[in-house]
Motif scaffolding. Structure first.
Motif, PDB file in Angstrom:
ATOM      1  N   GLU A 106       0.831  -1.288  -0.008  1.00  0.00           N
ATOM      2  CA  GLU A 106       0.235   0.135   0.012  1.00  0.00           C
ATOM      3  C   GLU A 106       0.998   1.314  -0.028  1.00  0.00           C
ATOM      4  O   GLU A 106       0.552   2.149  -0.574  1.00  0.00           O
ATOM      5  N   ILE A 107       2.139   1.071   0.683  1.00  0.00           N
ATOM      6  CA  ILE A 107       2.940   2.239   0.700  1.00  0.00           C
ATOM      7  C   ILE A 107       3.535   2.391  -0.680  1.00  0.00           C
ATOM      8  O   ILE A 107       3.660   3.683  -1.232  1.00  0.00           O
ATOM      9  N   LEU A 108       3.890   1.422  -1.281  1.00  0.00           N
ATOM     10  CA  LEU A 108       4.584   1.504  -2.415  1.00  0.00           C
ATOM     11  C   LEU A 108       3.543   1.935  -3.634  1.00  0.00           C
ATOM     12  O   LEU A 108       3.845   2.823  -4.293  1.00  0.00           O
ATOM     13  N   LYS A 109       2.495   1.656  -3.451  1.00  0.00           N
ATOM     14  CA  LYS A 109       1.435   1.981  -4.280  1.00  0.00           C
ATOM     15  C   LYS A 109       1.318   3.581  -4.353  1.00  0.00           C
ATOM     16  O   LYS A 109       1.113   4.511  -5.245  1.00  0.00           O
ATOM     17  N   GLN A 110       1.397   4.265  -3.116  1.00  0.00           N
ATOM     18  CA  GLN A 110       0.895   5.803  -2.700  1.00  0.00           C
ATOM     19  C   GLN A 110       2.189   6.473  -3.338  1.00  0.00           C
ATOM     20  O   GLN A 110       2.007   7.096  -3.756  1.00  0.00           O
ATOM     21  N   ILE A 111       3.580   5.768  -3.176  1.00  0.00           N
ATOM     22  CA  ILE A 111       4.682   6.379  -3.666  1.00  0.00           C
ATOM     23  C   ILE A 111       4.445   6.632  -5.216  1.00  0.00           C
ATOM     24  O   ILE A 111       4.848   7.714  -5.852  1.00  0.00           O
TER      25      ILE A 111
ATOM     26  N   PHE B 250       9.309  -9.772  -1.626  1.00  0.00           N
ATOM     27  CA  PHE B 250       9.190  -8.110  -1.932  1.00  0.00           C
ATOM     28  C   PHE B 250       9.049  -8.057  -3.424  1.00  0.00           C
ATOM     29  O   PHE B 250       8.319  -7.373  -4.027  1.00  0.00           O
ATOM     30  N   PRO B 251       9.951  -8.739  -4.178  1.00  0.00           N
ATOM     31  CA  PRO B 251       9.783  -8.747  -5.751  1.00  0.00           C
ATOM     32  C   PRO B 251       8.415  -9.190  -6.290  1.00  0.00           C
ATOM     33  O   PRO B 251       7.669  -8.347  -7.056  1.00  0.00           O
ATOM     34  N   GLY B 252       7.887 -10.117  -5.427  1.00  0.00           N
ATOM     35  CA  GLY B 252       6.383 -10.445  -5.827  1.00  0.00           C
ATOM     36  C   GLY B 252       5.555  -9.367  -5.382  1.00  0.00           C
ATOM     37  O   GLY B 252       4.459  -8.930  -6.269  1.00  0.00           O
ATOM     38  N   LYS B 253       5.792  -8.544  -4.479  1.00  0.00           N
ATOM     39  CA  LYS B 253       4.765  -7.540  -4.016  1.00  0.00           C
ATOM     40  C   LYS B 253       4.981  -6.416  -5.157  1.00  0.00           C
ATOM     41  O   LYS B 253       3.899  -5.988  -5.801  1.00  0.00           O
ATOM     42  N   ILE B 254       6.262  -5.987  -5.503  1.00  0.00           N
ATOM     43  CA  ILE B 254       6.331  -5.191  -6.632  1.00  0.00           C
ATOM     44  C   ILE B 254       5.780  -5.564  -7.998  1.00  0.00           C
ATOM     45  O   ILE B 254       4.840  -4.521  -8.633  1.00  0.00           O
ATOM     46  N   MET B 255       5.811  -6.629  -8.293  1.00  0.00           N
ATOM     47  CA  MET B 255       4.922  -7.349  -9.452  1.00  0.00           C
ATOM     48  C   MET B 255       3.536  -6.945  -9.482  1.00  0.00           C
ATOM     49  O   MET B 255       2.845  -6.212 -10.244  1.00  0.00           O
ATOM     50  N   GLN B 256       2.942  -7.239  -8.060  1.00  0.00           N
ATOM     51  CA  GLN B 256       1.476  -7.063  -7.980  1.00  0.00           C
ATOM     52  C   GLN B 256       0.960  -5.551  -8.070  1.00  0.00           C
ATOM     53  O   GLN B 256       0.097  -5.063  -9.054  1.00  0.00           O
ATOM     54  N   VAL B 257       1.944  -4.619  -7.574  1.00  0.00           N
ATOM     55  CA  VAL B 257       1.676  -3.239  -7.482  1.00  0.00           C
ATOM     56  C   VAL B 257       2.015  -2.693  -9.047  1.00  0.00           C
ATOM     57  O   VAL B 257       1.040  -1.998  -9.319  1.00  0.00           O
TER      58      VAL B 257
ATOM     59  N   ASN C 154       1.771  -4.289 -11.908  1.00  0.00           N
ATOM     60  CA  ASN C 154       0.924  -4.781 -12.744  1.00  0.00           C
ATOM     61  C   ASN C 154      -0.427  -4.117 -12.744  1.00  0.00           C
ATOM     62  O   ASN C 154      -1.197  -3.726 -13.786  1.00  0.00           O
ATOM     63  N   GLU C 155      -1.103  -3.855 -11.216  1.00  0.00           N
ATOM     64  CA  GLU C 155      -2.199  -3.034 -11.116  1.00  0.00           C
ATOM     65  C   GLU C 155      -1.965  -1.689 -11.770  1.00  0.00           C
ATOM     66  O   GLU C 155      -2.964  -0.997 -12.365  1.00  0.00           O
ATOM     67  N   LEU C 156      -1.022  -0.954 -11.608  1.00  0.00           N
ATOM     68  CA  LEU C 156      -0.769   0.365 -12.004  1.00  0.00           C
ATOM     69  C   LEU C 156      -0.095   0.452 -13.494  1.00  0.00           C
ATOM     70  O   LEU C 156      -0.092   1.577 -14.139  1.00  0.00           O
ATOM     71  N   GLN C 157       0.116  -0.502 -14.185  1.00  0.00           N
ATOM     72  CA  GLN C 157       0.719  -0.816 -15.309  1.00  0.00           C
ATOM     73  C   GLN C 157       1.849   0.282 -15.456  1.00  0.00           C
ATOM     74  O   GLN C 157       2.031   0.716 -16.492  1.00  0.00           O
ATOM     75  N   LEU C 158       2.868  -0.024 -14.707  1.00  0.00           N
ATOM     76  CA  LEU C 158       3.990   0.660 -14.508  1.00  0.00           C
ATOM     77  C   LEU C 158       5.127  -0.364 -15.054  1.00  0.00           C
ATOM     78  O   LEU C 158       5.509  -1.428 -14.430  1.00  0.00           O
TER      79      LEU C 158
ATOM     80  N   ASN D 287       4.987  -6.423 -17.401  1.00  0.00           N
ATOM     81  CA  ASN D 287       5.855  -5.453 -17.882  1.00  0.00           C
ATOM     82  C   ASN D 287       7.354  -5.283 -17.463  1.00  0.00           C
ATOM     83  O   ASN D 287       7.465  -4.263 -16.798  1.00  0.00           O
ATOM     84  N   CYS D 288       7.889  -6.523 -17.159  1.00  0.00           N
ATOM     85  CA  CYS D 288       9.348  -6.300 -16.527  1.00  0.00           C
ATOM     86  C   CYS D 288      10.453  -6.777 -17.302  1.00  0.00           C
ATOM     87  O   CYS D 288      10.517  -7.937 -17.898  1.00  0.00           O
ATOM     88  N   TYR D 289      11.507  -6.344 -16.835  1.00  0.00           N
ATOM     89  CA  TYR D 289      13.063  -6.586 -17.250  1.00  0.00           C
ATOM     90  C   TYR D 289      13.452  -7.421 -16.022  1.00  0.00           C
ATOM     91  O   TYR D 289      13.372  -6.949 -15.051  1.00  0.00           O
ATOM     92  N   LEU D 290      14.065  -8.773 -16.284  1.00  0.00           N
ATOM     93  CA  LEU D 290      14.775  -9.468 -15.224  1.00  0.00           C
ATOM     94  C   LEU D 290      16.146  -9.207 -15.851  1.00  0.00           C
ATOM     95  O   LEU D 290      16.669 -10.049 -16.835  1.00  0.00           O
ATOM     96  N   TRP D 291      17.012  -8.248 -15.128  1.00  0.00           N
ATOM     97  CA  TRP D 291      18.455  -8.189 -15.559  1.00  0.00           C
ATOM     98  C   TRP D 291      19.218  -9.153 -14.405  1.00  0.00           C
ATOM     99  O   TRP D 291      19.527  -9.112 -13.169  1.00  0.00           O
ATOM    100  N   ARG D 292      19.871 -10.362 -15.248  1.00  0.00           N
ATOM    101  CA  ARG D 292      20.713 -11.174 -14.630  1.00  0.00           C
ATOM    102  C   ARG D 292      22.316 -10.494 -14.380  1.00  0.00           C
ATOM    103  O   ARG D 292      23.039 -10.311 -15.461  1.00  0.00           O
TER     104      ARG D 292
END
Length: 291
Positions: free
Chosen positions: A40-45, A83-90, A92-96, A151-156
């Motif tokens: 919820e905080i990441l989404k606010q930011i 945590f990366p899973g949480k970023i993905m959810q946010v 995906n929702e915000l299409q960022l 919409n994600c790049y995975l940079w190894r």
């Protein structure tokens, strides 16, 4: 504008340096200021800042090395998988669109065709094979989860280095360790890595997994010869010692298994995102070595 998470770490600092030197507008949010690990905080930011792209460098690597992850498994899972899973959810929702710093430490050795592991190759150094460090297992698990990202790049990243004597820099490690293990590895020049990652977004190349390593590979003895022959006065030149075998290394110097592997960077190069050949990149770092 770029939203940067994990800017205080070794990789995050490389991104900050690149953004600053190239006048790219970015915002680094310290976790101590706002706990962006809470969705919820990441989404606010994101709603407030309206960034065009998010870069995630946050994660748990352990200090002084990945052996610490064996003792702090909850923190490792939280930082590298949950945590990366949480970023993905946010996102995906915000299409960022966003990019996540992953790791090539999910492979061992060279590929069967001796051309390096490709992005389409299944990891062979992970929990499924029960042969890995806890750190590597979590990085492989995160990739399994993040394939669901819209919409994600995975940079190894693999074994970072540049011209600065930092404890995370493999060149500095080679110069300061009492004894070395002779193995073949792909490496990532950390400043080129940050630039190449940004170019994925800038050039709008297809989302997905990319091996962000300098083309080619190098073995430890070969690198040490380059160090010893360097004309730079402050490069450490000494009688370098090597372990007789990996078994000796594991018995005397490490708690967790280490990934030594060769990655194939053809996919990234074909997309028009280029990095310097690894021997050339090491030579350039040694020419400008700074303690």
């Amino acid at each position: 504008m770029i939203l940067l998470l994990g800017g205080s770490g070794y990789v995050g600092q490389a991104f900050k340096k690149f953004f600053q030197e190239n006048n790219i507008t970015f915002k680094n949010i310290p976790r101590s200021e706002r706990d962006y690990t809470q969705p919820e905080i990441l989404k606010q930011i994101i709603t407030e800042l309206k960034p065009d792209f998010l870069v995630n460098c946050a994660g748990y690597t352990g200090k002084p090395n990945v052996d610490a992850c064996e003792l702090h498994k909850t923190e490792t899972i939280d930082g590298n998988v949950v945590f990366p899973g949480k970023i993905m959810q946010v996102c995906n929702e915000l299409q960022l669109p966003w990019g996540h710093v992953s790791s090539g430490c999910i492979y061992e050795g060279n590929s069967p065709d001796d051309k390096g592991w490709k992005e389409t190759d299944e990891p062979n150094f992970d929990f499924r094979h029960n042969n890995c460090s806890f750190y590597s297992g979590t990085k492989a698990l995160a990739e399994e989860i993040l394939v669901e990202a819209d919409n994600c790049y995975l940079w190894r990243l693999r074994v970072p280095f540049n011209n600065l004597a930092d404890k995370r820099n493999i060149l500095n490690k080679w110069m300061t360790y009492e004894k070395l293990l002779d193995v073949d590895n792909s490496l990532s020049q950390i400043d080129e890595f940050a630039r190449a990652c940004y170019q994925c977004f800038e050039k709008k190349i297809p989302f997905g997994i990319y091996n962000m390593t300098n083309p080619g590979f190098i073995n430890t003895r070969e690198a040490i010869e380059m160090i010893k022959k360097s004309a730079t006065s402050n490069v450490v030149k000494k009688d370098y010692q090597f372990f007789a075998s990996e078994a000796e290394f594991m018995q005397t110097a490490a708690k967790a298994p280490r990934s030594s592997c060769v990655l194939n960077s053809d996919k990234r190069e074909a997309a028009g995102v280029h990095m310097t050949e690894v021997h050339e990149a090491i030579a350039a770092s040694l020419r400008d070595w700074r303690n």
